[in-house]
Design a protein around this motif. Sequence first.
Motif, PDB file in Angstrom:
ATOM      1  N   SER A 190      34.756  26.064  68.966  1.00  0.00           N
ATOM      2  CA  SER A 190      34.131  27.037  68.079  1.00  0.00           C
ATOM      3  C   SER A 190      34.067  28.393  68.774  1.00  0.00           C
ATOM      4  N   ASP A 283      27.300  32.147  66.697  1.00  0.00           N
ATOM      5  CA  ASP A 283      27.488  30.783  66.214  1.00  0.00           C
ATOM      6  C   ASP A 283      27.070  30.749  64.745  1.00  0.00           C
ATOM      7  N   ASP A 284      28.054  30.746  63.844  1.00  0.00           N
ATOM      8  CA  ASP A 284      27.749  30.738  62.418  1.00  0.00           C
ATOM      9  C   ASP A 284      27.165  29.413  61.949  1.00  0.00           C
ATOM     10  N   SER A 285      27.272  28.373  62.781  1.00  0.00           N
ATOM     11  CA  SER A 285      26.737  27.069  62.387  1.00  0.00           C
ATOM     12  C   SER A 285      25.256  26.915  62.710  1.00  0.00           C
ATOM     13  N   ARG A 287      21.432  26.748  62.473  1.00  0.00           N
ATOM     14  CA  ARG A 287      20.451  26.552  61.408  1.00  0.00           C
ATOM     15  C   ARG A 287      19.080  26.433  62.050  1.00  0.00           C
ATOM     16  N   HIS A 315      26.950  19.414  67.856  1.00  0.00           N
ATOM     17  CA  HIS A 315      25.746  20.222  67.768  1.00  0.00           C
ATOM     18  C   HIS A 315      24.597  19.585  68.532  1.00  0.00           C
ATOM     19  N   ASP A 334      25.523  25.071  68.438  1.00  0.00           N
ATOM     20  CA  ASP A 334      26.726  24.471  69.008  1.00  0.00           C
ATOM     21  C   ASP A 334      26.391  23.847  70.359  1.00  0.00           C
TER      22      ASP A 334
END
Length: 623
Positions: A190, A283-285, A287, A315, A334
């Motif tokens: 990533s 890191d667009d992932s 949350r 993750h 990540d």
Amino acid sequence: MIAAVVAISLFMEVSGYLATPEALRPELSWTTVHAIVPLVFAACAGVAWAIGPNPVPARLMIVFVLFWIPQAFYPVIESLGWLWPILRGVDLGWAVVAGILVLVYPRGGLGDRFDRFIASTALVATVVNFFTVLALAGPDSVPCDCVPNPYRLAEAPTVFAIVDIGYRFVGVALAVAIALRLLLRWVRGSVPARTVAFLMPVALLSWVSTLAAQMVRYATGAPPNLALETVSLIAMASVPVCFVAGIAHARNMRARVADLMRITREGADRGIWAESLARTLRDDSVRVFWWEEERGRYVDAAGRPIDSAEEGRSHSILPVASPSGLPIALIRHDRVLTDNMRLLDGVSSALRLSVDNGRLRSEIERTLEQVRQSRQRIVEAGDEARRRIERDLHDGAQQHLVAVGMQLRIAANGARAADDDALASELEESIATLNQGLKELRELAHGIHPSLLSQGGLALALPELAGRCPVPVDIAVQPEGRLAELVESTAYFAVAESLANVAKHSRATRAWVRAYVEGDELVLTIRDNGVGGASLDRGTGMLGIVDRIDAVGGAIELDSPPGAGTTVSIRMPAHLEASEDLPGSGAGLLVAAEPGVEPPDAASSPAPANSVAPGVVSSPADL
């Protein structure tokens, strides 16, 4: 320590070059590049020691400098039989150290089973090669006329050659495995994974390629290629540079946490926080799941509960709690970011501080609102007490004094009818004294709470107030409607105190009062043409007015340059909820007669129609 290893490395390089016969010496340019490689490692060791999260990489770079033994150094120690076999056994240790240095990037430790396998294999191969050299190497295995090997157990050149070439082959194979693994991680990883890897794959791939070519030439007995070896040296020197560059890059990422705090300093807005955190970590992932105390679970910004499968192979979950241990949030990120724990610690601290700031801000705003409402209730209670005292004086003591005056007047008239002039004179004096006391009582009652303010609001009270000021006052107020009673009383006493200051201190010849509604605010302007130099913090009268204005949520400004007069500007809400149900309050507007227009000069223009005659002003400060 760094200076010592640099001195040793330079000593080996220079002394070996001088000890080598001139016909056999390598190119001076190549020797210079060969000497620069350990210097680059030493310099990077100093930087890594200063900014790195772990001292292990810096120590490995220092060990590399010690193992960087030039081939030209053997003629210097050719007569030391106890030394040259040891150096020959470890002269490729620098490659092992370099490989481990790449494996521990960036966290400073071996990460998984593959890393430990590679490191263990390299160390075992190095130990086997070392003891093979001690037991089997002869003077013909080094480029010098060395004395015999005192540790040699047998002459087995074939076995020695197999182990020697095999050791080099294993080293190249391990280096290729490390490079390919790192490169695949970089390609398939990533954005955070590529950010952490940074430039290391490029440097490692360049070094491994030239290393493999050199190994093939060594195994086939081909003569060395100066250009290939120079490229290999440059690639080798780029490894620590890329290492330090990666550490500095990670350090700069941690500095972005300061930007995160700046963005979220007002509190932890859930949507903004998640978006800002994704930009910070690249890191667009990412949350963020917030702890919902009422239901005892974590939910995202949309209120959806966390899924049990959020933490997977790619993750990790970072829990964030308050200093007292209460849960705040979970951050899914990540997995590669766990290599930069300082960054994650900074993010945790930023989120913790942001939540605390939001809580404190809410508590402070709630407390300030409670204080404002409390001050407003105190002012309202004070005004109500003023009205009650004024009514009691008017309906009680004042009426009794009027009755006594009437009785005295009847008695004086009777004495005069009975030709008792002495008694009549005494009664007249008593009546005069009573009238003076009654007048003072009326002024006292008027100062406590003017009846005109209750009856007609500011439209009647302010002109009457200006009429008692010894300085001529122009009034601009339009008698249309009523404001909240608390607003009217606050405005009245503010004007009263300002006019009292005009009369006492300003030495003015004229003053102006403007009152109008602008939007939802009542605006008061009191100006004079006096000497100026006034201040809000001088005297208890103005301080009391400032407190009253603050209590209703208003603001006061004073502009009083020396020699240019004084202007008091007051703005306050025109309608207050707490005062809507009080008697005498109502909805309406006060509109200035031409607000903002400069009044005419008193010396050159006649007084306007709404100007009032000078008189005596009574203010709360006078009372």
